[in-house]
Design a protein around this motif. Structure first.
Motif, PDB file in Angstrom:
ATOM      1  N   TRP A  10     -12.934  24.024 -18.548  1.00  0.00           N
ATOM      2  CA  TRP A  10     -12.595  23.399 -19.828  1.00  0.00           C
ATOM      3  C   TRP A  10     -11.077  23.229 -19.985  1.00  0.00           C
ATOM      4  CZ3 TRP A  10     -13.268  28.592 -19.348  1.00  0.00           C
ATOM      5  CH2 TRP A  10     -12.372  29.447 -20.020  1.00  0.00           C
ATOM      6  N   ILE A  53      -6.889  15.362 -20.631  1.00  0.00           N
ATOM      7  CA  ILE A  53      -7.737  15.559 -19.442  1.00  0.00           C
ATOM      8  C   ILE A  53      -9.186  15.527 -19.886  1.00  0.00           C
ATOM      9  CG2 ILE A  53      -8.324  17.116 -17.559  1.00  0.00           C
ATOM     10  CD1 ILE A  53      -5.495  18.287 -17.807  1.00  0.00           C
ATOM     11  N   THR A  54      -9.957  14.598 -19.350  1.00  0.00           N
ATOM     12  CA  THR A  54     -11.383  14.489 -19.676  1.00  0.00           C
ATOM     13  C   THR A  54     -12.264  14.528 -18.428  1.00  0.00           C
ATOM     14  OG1 THR A  54     -11.236  12.066 -19.627  1.00  0.00           O
ATOM     15  CG2 THR A  54     -10.939  13.178 -21.774  1.00  0.00           C
ATOM     16  N   LYS A  55     -11.625  14.377 -17.272  1.00  0.00           N
ATOM     17  CA  LYS A  55     -12.381  14.371 -16.032  1.00  0.00           C
ATOM     18  C   LYS A  55     -11.676  15.243 -14.992  1.00  0.00           C
ATOM     19  CE  LYS A  55     -14.369   9.778 -16.734  1.00  0.00           C
ATOM     20  NZ  LYS A  55     -14.562   8.422 -16.161  1.00  0.00           N
ATOM     21  N   ILE A  56     -12.457  15.733 -14.048  1.00  0.00           N
ATOM     22  CA  ILE A  56     -11.915  16.645 -13.038  1.00  0.00           C
ATOM     23  C   ILE A  56     -10.826  16.005 -12.191  1.00  0.00           C
ATOM     24  CG2 ILE A  56     -12.506  17.994 -10.979  1.00  0.00           C
ATOM     25  CD1 ILE A  56     -15.173  18.625 -12.280  1.00  0.00           C
ATOM     26  N   GLN A  65      -8.460  14.256 -12.976  1.00  0.00           N
ATOM     27  CA  GLN A  65      -7.197  14.272 -13.702  1.00  0.00           C
ATOM     28  C   GLN A  65      -6.491  15.633 -13.622  1.00  0.00           C
ATOM     29  OE1 GLN A  65      -8.673  13.150 -17.566  1.00  0.00           O
ATOM     30  NE2 GLN A  65      -8.301  10.951 -17.207  1.00  0.00           N
ATOM     31  N   ALA A  71      -5.725  23.911 -17.868  1.00  0.00           N
ATOM     32  CA  ALA A  71      -7.193  23.968 -17.845  1.00  0.00           C
ATOM     33  C   ALA A  71      -7.593  25.348 -17.331  1.00  0.00           C
ATOM     34  CB  ALA A  71      -7.771  22.868 -16.968  1.00  0.00           C
ATOM     35  N   THR A 113     -12.219  20.787 -24.481  1.00  0.00           N
ATOM     36  CA  THR A 113     -12.990  19.744 -23.803  1.00  0.00           C
ATOM     37  C   THR A 113     -13.610  20.335 -22.549  1.00  0.00           C
ATOM     38  OG1 THR A 113     -11.473  18.022 -24.602  1.00  0.00           O
ATOM     39  CG2 THR A 113     -12.876  17.483 -22.709  1.00  0.00           C
ATOM     40  N   LEU A 173     -15.330  20.029 -19.016  1.00  0.00           N
ATOM     41  CA  LEU A 173     -15.357  19.067 -17.908  1.00  0.00           C
ATOM     42  C   LEU A 173     -16.675  19.196 -17.162  1.00  0.00           C
ATOM     43  CD1 LEU A 173     -11.724  19.515 -16.539  1.00  0.00           C
ATOM     44  CD2 LEU A 173     -12.553  17.989 -18.345  1.00  0.00           C
TER      45      LEU A 173
END
Length: 449
Positions: free
Chosen positions: A108, A124-127, A129, A183, A210, A212
Motif C-alpha cells: 500500500w 502511486i496507483t500501480k506497482i 510506478q 510505499a 491506496t 496496490l
C-alpha cells in the motif's frame, strides 16, 4: 517346569514393557520463532492443551530467531517439528503435518502529506510506478524482502533501482507515521494486528492509503509454486471508510508445521490427531487456532505430506494392534517355542532320573524271581527293605515328572507281584521242616523250585 515358567514370565514382561514404552507420553521438540510472534503464542497454547488433555504427545517449544532458523534446526536434526514459511528453502528432511496459517502480501501507499514543505511526487496507483521509490518492509526477515523483489520483477521493476528499508514490527508504526518510505509491504494473516496497525498508521490528514493490486498473482504462482493467487477481502483492516474499500488481488503463502522425515508414522499421526482435537478447544480463547488446516496430500504438493499426517487425514490411522500385531504374533510364537524348548530341556535334565528308575524297576523284577527262590526269612526281609527304597525313589521320580502315570502303573503291578512272591515264600518257609535239605527236597518235589 521352572524353565517354562521363567520363559513365560520373560515373554509377558517383554510384552508389558513394549506396551508401556509404546503408550507412554512422547515429547516432541518444536522449533518456532521469533520471540513474541503469533507462532510462538500458538505453539505455547498447544503445549498447554496437550499437557492438560494428557495425550500421548507432549510438546517442548524451542525458540528460534525466525522461520529460517527453525528450518535449519530441523535440517540439523536438533528438533522433531518446526514452524516454517512455505516460500523459504524447505529442508530436504521436512514433510508437512499441517498448515498453520495462510499469509497475504499487502502492498500500500500512504496518502499524500500536506503542509510539510516538500513537493509530493506523482500519486502511486500501480506497482510499476514504484521504480525509483523508497519501499518500507515490515518485519526483520529477509523473506519479506525476497517477496517484494519477486513482485517487482514480475512488473519489470529492477529491485536495484528501488530503495528497500526494513522496519522491525515493533517500530513499523512509528516509521510509517514519520513517513520513512513512499510505499510499504507487510506479509501476514488477513487479520494480523501488526498489518492492521501499520495500515492505520498510514491514515492521516483525512486521507486513506491506496492498496496496490497484484494483478499478476496467477503468473507469479505459476513461476513460483510456493505462492498462490489470493484476495484481500474488502474491509479486512477495518476503519471508516473500510480499508480496503474493495477486494484487492494479491499473492499468499503458508506457514507450515513440518516434521522430520524419519519421525515414526504413528508418532506424527498421534500429534496430528491431538493438534486438530485441541484446535477446537482453543478457538474461544485463541482465534488464531482457527487458521490451522490439514496439509495438502496431493503427490505434487510443494511440501510432501508426512505419511503419519496423511493417514490421519485419509482416516487410515493404525490402531495399537494394527501397529504391533506382528510383534504380538512373533511374541506368541516365541512363547510357544520357548515352552517346547523348556519341555525338551526339562526332559533332558530328567533323563538320568528316568534311566535310574528304569534300572530300579528291572531290579524289582529280578527280586521277584529271587524271592521265590529264597531259603531264609532274613533274605526276604532284606529284599522287602530294598523294595521299600525302590518304591520311595519311584514316587519321587513321579512327583518330579521324570516318569509318567503309565510307568507308575507298571511299577505298581511289579511291586504287587513282588509282595505276593514274598508272602508265598514266607508261608512256604514257615510250614517247611527244620532240615533245610529235606525242605528243599520237598519244595523241588512239589515243583515250587
Amino acid at each position: 517346569m521352572f524353565v517354562t515358567v521363567a520363559g513365560l514370565l520373560a515373554v509377558v514382561a517383554a510384552l508389558a514393557a513394549g506396551y508401556y514404552f509404546a503408550m507412554r507420553p512422547e515429547t516432541l521438540r518444536i522449533a518456532v520463532g521469533p520471540a513474541n510472534s503469533d507462532d510462538i503464542k500458538v505453539v505455547q497454547a498447544l503445549t498447554q492443551a496437550f499437557t492438560q488433555t494428557r495425550g500421548h504427545i507432549r510438546l517442548r517449544p524451542m525458540q528460534t530467531d525466525g522461520a529460517a532458523a527453525s528450518a535449519q534446526a530441523l535440517a540439523d536434526g536438533k528438533v522433531d517439528l518446526a514452524i516454517i514459511r512455505g516460500d523459504l528453502d524447505v529442508p530436504k528432511n521436512a514433510q508437512a503435518v499441517a498448515t498453520l496459517r495462510k499469509n497475504v502480501a499487502v502492498l500500500w501507499v500512504p496518502p499524500a502529506t500536506k503542509g510539510k514543505g516538500r513537493k509530493a511526487g506523482p500519486k502511486i496507483t500501480k506497482i510499476p510506478q514504484l521504480a525509483g521509490r523508497r519501499i518500507g518492509v515490515v518485519g526483520r526477515t529477509q523473506a519479506n524482502v525476497n517477496l517484494l523483489k519477486i513482485i517487482l520483477r514480475q512488473y519489470g521493476v529492477d529491485p536495484d533501482k528501488v530503495e528497500i528499508v526494513q522496519f522491525p514490527a515493533a517500530e513499523a508504526v512509528d516509521a510509517i507515521r514519520n513517513q520513512k518510505a513512499d510505499a510499504y509491504l507487510a506479509a501476514g494473516p488477513v487479520n494480523s494486528k501488526i498489518t492492521a496497525d501499520a495500515i492505520t498508521a498510514s491514515t492521516h490528514d483525512g486521507g486513506t492509503p491506496t492498496f496496490l493490486a497484484i494483478d499478476s498473482a496467477e503468473a507469479i504462482a505459476q513461476n513460483h509454486p510456493m505462492y498462490e493467487a489470493s484476495e484481500i477481502p474488502a474491509g479486512a483492516f477495518g476503519g471508516s471508510p473500510d480499508k480496503p474499500d474493495d477486494e484487492v488481488k494479491t499473492i499468499s503463502f503458508s506457514h507450515h508445521i513440518v516434521a522430520r522425515k524419519d519421525l515414526s508414522e504413528s508418532t506424527v499421526a498421534a500429534f496430528t490427531r491431538q493438534l486438530f482435537a485441541s484446535r477446537q478447544a482453543l478457538l474461544a480463547e485463541f482465534p488464531l487456532a482457527a487458521k490451522i488446516e490439514t496439509p495438502d496430500t496431493d503427490k505434487d504438493a510443494v511440501i510432501p505430506v508426512h505419511p503419519g499426517a496423511a493417514a490421519f487425514v485419509d482416516g487410515e490411522e493404525k490402531s495399537f494392534f494394527d501397529r504391533y500385531s506382528d510383534f504380538i504374533w512373533w511374541g506368541l510364537m516365541a512363547l510357544s517355542a520357548m515352552g517346547s524348548a523348556g519341555a525338551w530341556f526339562a526332559g533332558y535334565l530328567k533323563k538320568d532320573e528316568r534311566s535310574n528308575n528304569s534300572t530300579l524297576r528291572e531290579r524289582l523284577l529280578d527280586m521277584i524271581v529271587a524271592a521265590r527262590c529264597s531259603d531264609s526269612a532274613e533274605e526276604l526281609d532284606r529284599m522287602q527293605t530294598e523294595a521299600d527304597t525302590i518304591l520311595r525313589d519311584t514316587l519321587r521320580c513321579f512327583e518330579h515328572g521324570a516318569i509318567e502315570e503309565g510307568a507308575l502303573t507298571a511299577f505298581n503291578i511289579a511291586l504287587g507281584q513282588f509282595h505276593n512272591a514274598v508272602a508265598d515264600r514266607r508261608a512256604m518257609l514257615s510250614s517247611a521242616p527244620q532240615n533245610p535239605q529235606r525242605a528243599g527236597a520237598q519244595l523241588r518235589a512239589t515243583g515250587t523250585l
